[in-house]
Design a protein around this motif. Structure first.
Motif, mmCIF file in Angstrom:
data_model
loop_
_atom_site.group_PDB
_atom_site.id
_atom_site.type_symbol
_atom_site.label_atom_id
_atom_site.label_comp_id
_atom_site.label_asym_id
_atom_site.label_seq_id
_atom_site.Cartn_x
_atom_site.Cartn_y
_atom_site.Cartn_z
ATOM 1 N N MET A 1 36.749 31.107 37.280
ATOM 2 C CA MET A 1 37.880 31.750 37.952
ATOM 3 C C MET A 1 37.620 33.248 38.019
ATOM 4 N N ARG A 3 38.299 37.172 38.400
ATOM 5 C CA ARG A 3 39.408 37.998 37.950
ATOM 6 C C ARG A 3 39.607 39.176 38.882
ATOM 7 N N SER A 211 43.880 40.553 35.924
ATOM 8 C CA SER A 211 44.512 39.457 36.671
ATOM 9 C C SER A 211 43.623 38.222 36.748
ATOM 10 N N GLN A 212 44.268 37.076 36.625
ATOM 11 C CA GLN A 212 43.628 35.774 36.840
ATOM 12 C C GLN A 212 44.384 35.076 37.964
ATOM 13 N N GLU A 213 43.713 34.163 38.645
ATOM 14 C CA GLU A 213 44.395 33.413 39.702
ATOM 15 C C GLU A 213 45.555 32.606 39.119
ATOM 16 N N THR A 225 48.515 36.038 41.243
ATOM 17 C CA THR A 225 47.734 36.327 40.041
ATOM 18 C C THR A 225 48.686 36.551 38.878
ATOM 19 N N SER A 232 43.873 37.144 28.915
ATOM 20 C CA SER A 232 43.330 38.292 29.658
ATOM 21 C C SER A 232 42.395 39.133 28.803
ATOM 22 N N PRO A 244 39.335 29.373 32.233
ATOM 23 C CA PRO A 244 40.793 29.485 32.278
ATOM 24 C C PRO A 244 41.373 28.683 33.442
ATOM 25 N N TYR A 253 49.015 29.784 31.528
ATOM 26 C CA TYR A 253 47.558 29.787 31.575
ATOM 27 C C TYR A 253 47.051 29.024 30.363
ATOM 28 N N TYR A 271 33.855 36.488 35.089
ATOM 29 C CA TYR A 271 34.683 37.259 36.018
ATOM 30 C C TYR A 271 34.127 37.148 37.442
#
Ligand SMILES: [Zn+2]
Length: 438
Positions: A1, A3, A211-213, A225, A232, A244, A253, A271
């Protein structure tokens, strides 16, 4: 995923046209893994009691989403403090458009649904040499295991809110975060900002860095996000040991182990949008997007070892571009008698598809990285091929790997565990019977 979507410009995948000199993955020095099947048939199978289908569903990277549904114009930005269950000290700021919250409640009555995280915790946030804080395993963790699940501090649209451009989202974020509980606000501002002064505010840098999806969310096709307290903090590696994932019904998450992780080992994620990039491409992207030089185990390789790693990852890229073609080759190989050609007389382009798949799997194991779009097609063909060849030990091995990876990526083994436990009861076991060339 990948970032850091907030305000980032979506990037096109790197082209590989300048590498056309290599047509097929080069064979590894030793293409036999510990569980590589014997090149001979075993005893005839006993009559299966119940025939199981070998899973064919595949985990795939989600396709890139358009910014908005066609003709869709957001007209109302809303904020909600999501109630907490297992983490009362944490508050989630959910920034949504229009009736998204009502739609979620209709879809998942009682949304957000309650959740649990492993207790006692398997991880801790701790200083990591030279990179600030990171996650470390506090006990041995099995492949596929859920390491932690948490509601994030913030869940927000990844791109521009309203029509005012980027400035709008900066102002909106600042306003919303100022309304958070002081201890949560301090938690957000304590996260790392790898953007320095490249973005106009410290908060924009922090959110973009961490940020993550998130999502998907109903009736909204744009990317979302989130920024989480612990997940994080996971640092990057080009051979990550964890993955993640976001769960919409619980608005959480989670982090899952891609392979066994020992107590005391750092828990890492990637990332990068494509970890199969070569060394210089990975370093360039990480410097541009996150401002650091990767010093993971793979990036620390030098000389011939680095060239071998780059070639291995490029070979996997090529294999990944030919999944459909290789499925057709596999079907033809089975119909043709599943003949295993002698290795010492082969050029790479002459490989039977079974040998190509054992080679690809060996590369993924030696690189300690299973490309998300590739591992399941390869393992599915290996399980089927070993079933045709009646190699029970190898079927168990490859199906167990598939079960662990499926658990890590989707939270379910996808039926692979049953195959690992009952190789002789699958629809591919001894499929050719006496017709197979010996
Ligand atoms: Zn690296």
């Amino acid at each position: 995923m990948r970032r850091g979507f907030l305000l980032s410009t979506p990037r096109e995948p790197r082209k590989t046209a300048n590498h056309t000199a290599v047509a097929e993955p080069a064979p590894a020095a030793d293409t036999k893994t510990a569980a590589a099947p014997e090149r001979k048939s075993s005893q005839p199978a006993t009559s299966p009691v119940k025939i199981m289908l070998i899973p064919t569903a595949r985990y795939r990277r989600p396709p890139p989403l358009p910014q908005y549904l066609s003709g869709y114009q957001p007209y109302a930005v809303r904020r909600a403090d999501v109630p907490k269950t297992t983490q009362p000290e944490l508050q989630t700021m959910f920034i949504s458009y229009n009736n998204m919250q009502e739609d979620l409640s209709a879809l998942y009555p009682g949304w957000p649904l309650s959740f649990s995280s492993p207790s006692p915790a398997m991880h801790q946030v701790t200083p990591i040499g030279g990179t600030g804080l990171g996650l470390v395993a506090t006990r041995d963790i099995a492949a596929g295991e859920t390491i932690v699940r948490e509601r994030p501090y913030i869940v927000q649209p990844a791109y521009i809110m309203g029509s005012g451009g980027a400035e709008d989202i900066y102002r909106t974020l600042e306003g919303f975060v100022s309304l958070m509980k002081p201890e949560n606000r301090r938690g957000v501002y304590a996260l790392r900002n790898s953007k320095g002064s490249a973005l106009p505010t410290e908060l924009a840098g922090i959110v973009d860095t961490n940020s993550q999806e998130a999502g998907p969310f109903p009736n909204y096709a744009a990317q979302y996000t989130g920024v989480a307290r612990d997940i994080s903090r996971a640092n990057h590696s080009c051979n990550p040991n964890a993955h993640p994932a976001f769960d919409t019904p619980t608005l959480t998450y989670s982090l899952h182990a891609l392979r066994p992780i020992r107590a005391g080992e750092e828990i890492t994620i990637t990332y990068l949008g494509n970890t199969l990039y070569q060394h210089h491409e990975r370093q360039q992207e990480l410097r541009e997007l996150y401002g650091f030089t990767c010093t993971c185990k793979i990036c620390c390789l030098t000389g011939p070892e680095r060239r071998q790693s780059d070639m291995a990852r490029f070979a996997l890229q090529l294999h990944g571009q030919k999944i459909a073609e290789h499925d057709a080759r596999f079907a033809k190989w089975v119909l043709g008698g599943a003949e295993l050609l002698p290795l010492d007389t082969l050029e790479p382009h002459d490989f039977d598809i079974f040998t190509l798949d054992t080679t690809s799997w060996s590369i993924m194991e030696s690189e300690e990285y299973c490309e998300p779009s590739l591992w399941e097609p390869v393992l599915a063909r290996l399980v089927k091929g070993c079933s045709v060849l009646e190699d029970e030990k190898a079927v168990r091995f490859y199906a167990t790997k598939a079960a662990e990876l499926r658990m890590a990526y989707t939270g379910s083994d996808g039926g692979w565990r049953a195959v690992a436990e009952n190789p002789r009861q699958t629809d591919w076991w001894a499929k050719l019977g006496d017709k197979r060339k010996k």
